[in-house]
Design a protein around this motif. Sequence first.
Motif: not given
Length: 379
Positions: A5-19, A288-300
């Motif tokens: 769940v964390i991976e999915i949420v964080a990846a979605a947040g990262a995608a929004c941030g990249i957009v 808008t926190f794309g890098v931060q969400w991507a870091a969470i996704a990488a850790a998860a």
Amino acid sequence: MIRTVIEIVAAAGAACGIVFYVATVFSAWRFARQPRAESEFSPPVSILKPVRGADSFSYECFRSHCLLDYPEYEIVFGVQSAADPAVPLIERLKTEFPKLRIELVTCSRDLGTNRKVGNLIQMLPAARYDHLLVNDGDIRVPPDYLRRALAPLGDSAVGLVTSLYRAAGGHSLGAKLEAISIDDFAGSVLVSYLNRRAFHYGFGSTLAFSKQVLEQIGGFAALADHLADDHQLGTLIRQAGYRVVLSELVVETALPGYSLGDFWRHQLRWARTVRDASPGGNLGLVLTFGVQWAAIAAAAAAGALWAWVLFAIACAARIAALLVTAIGACDDSSALRRLWLLPIRDAQAVLTWLAAFAGRSIVWRGDRFILERGRLRRS
């Protein structure tokens, strides 16, 4: 299951941030390509400058307003006390520029919790002209400032012209982080300016409007208890049926040598102002926190390849958004020298965003206030 769940949420947040980063690059590129404002419209104008205190850069900032290439204008300064350190600087300006009308108004009455607006109320009777331009005391401007800032007002549908700003000076660590936050702010503004018809923000770097428009929204008194008086001015003018235009002009704001504590307090005050003035927009910042969400996704994801690729894309897009905004749109080449601070800035942005929800108190110019739906109440 929780990790998935964390991976999915964080990846979605990262995608929004990249957009968001991509939208920032596009909007900054479009802003940088727009032509310089050209217009014969150059009415006499009164520059209103409410000031409090003085720094090492204050005289240079004040003086830049006395060197403008413009047919007819005046400068009205406002201070709360005749003992204000800015007063000798203003008197020095009068001596250096005897042909320019420079007025100094002592604003001794308390006309609202926002003392800057209280000054403006008392300064307005000294303004001789029908067009006004208000800006902060730490703003430094180029010689063609008034020609470019006033040009859009030649269109009767335009009620307010405002402008972006870039950082100048300030060599401390806190000041460098503040400069990055200013570039980030400019990027956010440019994304919102993609929908020009709905744009309704004003910024203290430049607020140009007419007395007629000011009267229609209730005068400066309508802003007297608002912390974000510039934002409220833009909102009221937009609600009155006028357009708010972001000028292609970018001015400079002179930064003091912020300590890290000064920087944190300033950022917290700004974050709580945004949260109070626009709760929905403040919540949207989390996307808008794309890098931060991507870091969470990488850790998860425990270092999975897809997560590292996502993180790399987010970092590249983040850097591109910052540099295109700073260098391309705001002509701030010093942003390159601050890139190494980007991880610290991104961590601070999240912490400040969270801290904004922890209270409503702010400290502004040494006074403590409570924010209540955009209004100030003395604590």
